[in-house]
Design an enzyme around this catalytic site. Structure first.
Site, short mmCIF file in Angstrom:
data_model
loop_
_atom_site.label_atom_id
_atom_site.label_comp_id
_atom_site.label_asym_id
_atom_site.label_seq_id
_atom_site.Cartn_x
_atom_site.Cartn_y
_atom_site.Cartn_z
N SER A 235 0.84 -1.19 0.00
CA SER A 235 0.00 0.00 0.00
C SER A 235 0.88 1.25 0.00
O SER A 235 1.75 1.39 -0.87
CB SER A 235 -0.96 -0.04 1.19
OG SER A 235 -2.01 0.89 1.03
N HIS A 365 -6.94 -6.47 0.60
CA HIS A 365 -5.79 -5.59 0.43
C HIS A 365 -4.65 -6.00 1.36
O HIS A 365 -4.83 -6.15 2.57
CB HIS A 365 -6.22 -4.15 0.71
CG HIS A 365 -5.18 -3.11 0.40
ND1 HIS A 365 -4.36 -3.17 -0.70
CD2 HIS A 365 -4.84 -1.97 1.08
CE1 HIS A 365 -3.56 -2.12 -0.71
NE2 HIS A 365 -3.83 -1.38 0.36
#
Length: 552
Positions: A235, A365
């Site tokens: 991320s 994620h």
């Protein structure tokens, strides 16, 4: 996209489940398996003469990706040695317009390396700062290679240690804090270079990784090896890991994960894909340099893009892990960056040193994924342990398959190994006539031309190719004529030695010669004047420019 800071551990499906789920992926293995060539210094092209860079206000709009092989003065590089100074040009452009400058190595860097930690003390310009990182060694006898893990939030640390590499847990926030304004940046980097520095957090975080490597080099190699450092993060930390690998040529293996906008995805592709907008990424945190603010609504004005940042890592190891199930991460644009950068890898004879992998079933994620475990081990063995030779692979999920042909109007040269020819320092004037439309399929990538007189009924098909040495991806557009189509079949002719290895949005008969692709249940009906697309991946050369379409 910033992403969660806390990893959710999930149980992911194994490869057999992937196949049974019907996931269609673009898969190609790059045959060249050249070992990475590390520079002895952070920036080996620092002595290159770089022409005067253009001013932001003088930049034209170009919807397609800049040519990584063309110098600022308009000439193209011809030898592999030329890449050294061409890379330096790209670096300077990236610093000026995207990330902010990365200062040269400070006047003093000292510290310690033990089996449990690293300390870093930096002094420059009469100012000083310090930070530290923890170390977790694998079993066995050192010295060990090591992977710097941003915020404990990157590639699976258990797999890294099991493969024989140490884990350096690096907190980037002590070097560049989030939550501060651009005029009041905080952290070890800004303590030295000023809180109004125009350099963004991603570059500052990478500077911190470079200083860790400085200390490892000075330590004598008793605990950690000085020439075997990797970096990873997910991320926002994936953005940081990517930038660290771009700007320090001592990093042997760069492994960004699901980095999203401001990470690997091409800036030009983000608006059309529906990823986190550039203005949002610029404003969420001061990740990017201050100068990028003038490009958030016009990325086509940038004289560089992230495919060239990928290229800056060449010929060193690069393993990009991506998530095709979250459009906000820009995975399609990231795959285009990987394909574009892979052209430089290939031209340098290092095509086997890059892997892009978005062919995963789980969409959480920053989850640990079984699909990445084996290539992670292989990359560590090849680039850090120097005991492996596995070739890199491009594995794009069908949900996020980029088409480089839509984004470039340049071809990949065959670079010789002759002596370098330094570029002139005379600046050139950028072209004054920018394109007025979005990306088009350029003639150098062999797109077909639709029939000049389209059929009044029935269907027609055109093909665009993204090719590399030994493989290709073909995207076929099926168009209806003046009447609706209730089903279609497209036949392509593959040259001898070519074969289909995978296809999506269609069913196919055969893999070689004349191959017919038929619609599947959801894309057989096309309204009058409408179109749909399917694609396939193959080995060898791609199909010719004249597929035939039959409507039913």
């Amino acid at each position: 996209m910033g992403g969660s800071k806390i990893r959710t551990t999930v149980v992911v499906l194994m490869a057999s489940a992937l196949a049974s789920a019907g996931t269609a992926a673009v898969v190609t293995t790059v045959n060249t398996a050249q070992a990475a060539v590390l520079a002895a210094v952070e920036d080996e092209g620092a002595d290159c003469a770089v022409p005067t860079l253009p001013d932001a206000g003088a930049l034209p709009t170009e919807a397609r990706l800049p040519d990584p092989f063309t110098r600022i003065n308009g000439t193209r590089i011809a030898t592999t040695s030329d890449w050294r100074c061409r890379r330096q040009e790209i670096k300077r452009l990236a610093e000026k317009f995207v990330y902010g400058p990365k200062p040269a190595r400070p006047s003093s860097v000292t510290g310690t390396v033990t089996s449990s930690g690293i300390t870093v003390n930096v002094s420059d310009n009469g100012r000083s700062s310090s930070f530290s990182a923890t170390v977790s060694l694998p079993s066995g006898t050192g010295p060990f290679p090591a992977v710097v893990v941003y915020g404990g939030f990157g590639a699976d640390t258990a797999t890294i240690r099991a493969a024989g590499a140490a884990v350096i847990s690096y907190d980037p926030y002590v070097v560049g804090r989030e939550g501060t304004g651009r005029a009041n940046k905080q952290g070890a980097f800004y303590s030295i270079y000023g809180n109004t520095s125009t350099t963004g957090l991603l570059q500052a975080w990478g500077w911190g990784v470079s200083r860790i490597i400085d200390v490892i080099e000075q330590s004598g190699g008793t605990v950690l090896k000085a020439d075997a450092t990797g970096v990873t993060g997910c991320s926002r930390f994936g953005k940081g890991a990517f930038v660290a690998g771009v700007f320090d040529q001592r990093i042997a293996l760069t492994m960004p994960i699901e980095s999203g906008s401001a990470g690997t995805p091409i800036f030009r592709g983000i608006p059309g894909e529906g990823a986190q907008s550039l203005s949002s990424a610029y404003g969420e945190q001061p990740w990017l340099g201050d100068a990028f603010g003038s490009f958030t609504s016009s990325p086509g004005r940038l004289p560089v893009d992230t495919h060239e940042m990928v290229a800056m890592i060449a010929p060193r190891g690069l393993f990009v892990m991506d998530n095709p199930h979250i459009a906000n991460l820009g995975p399609r644009s990231a795959s285009v960056a990987a394909l574009g950068g892979a052209e430089v890898y290939r031209a340098l004879g290092a095509g086997g040193n890059i892997t892009y992998w978005s062919d995963v079933t789980d969409g959480t994620h920053c989850a640990n994924r079984s699909e990445w475990r084996t290539p992670l081990q292989q990359n560590i063995q090849k680039f850090l342990l120097k005991t492996g030779s596995a070739a890199g692979a491009i594995r794009m999920h069908s949900k996020a398959t980029g088409n480089l042909a839509e984004w470039r109007n340049w071809s990949t040269p065959t670079l010789t190994t002759g002596p370098t020819t330094p570029p002139t320092t005379t600046p050139t004037t950028p072209p004054t006539t920018p394109p007025t439309t979005g990306p088009t399929t350029p003639p150098t990538t062999t797109p077909t031309t639709p029939p000049t007189t389209p059929p009044s009924a029935g269907c027609s098909a055109t093909v665009s190719l993204n090719s590399w040495n030994g493989g290709f991806v073909a995207t076929i557009k099926v168009s209806a004529g003046s009447t609706p189509v209730n089903g279609w079949a497209v036949t392509v002719n593959l040259p001898s030695g070519s074969a289909v290895t995978n296809a999506w949005n269609s069913s196919s008969s055969g893999t070689t010669g004349a191959v017919t692709f038929r619609n599947v249940g959801y894309n057989g009906q096309i309204g009058a004047g409408g179109s749909t697309e399917f694609g396939f991946q193959g080995t060898g050369a791609g199909p010719g420019p004249a597929p035939t379409c039959t409507a039913s």
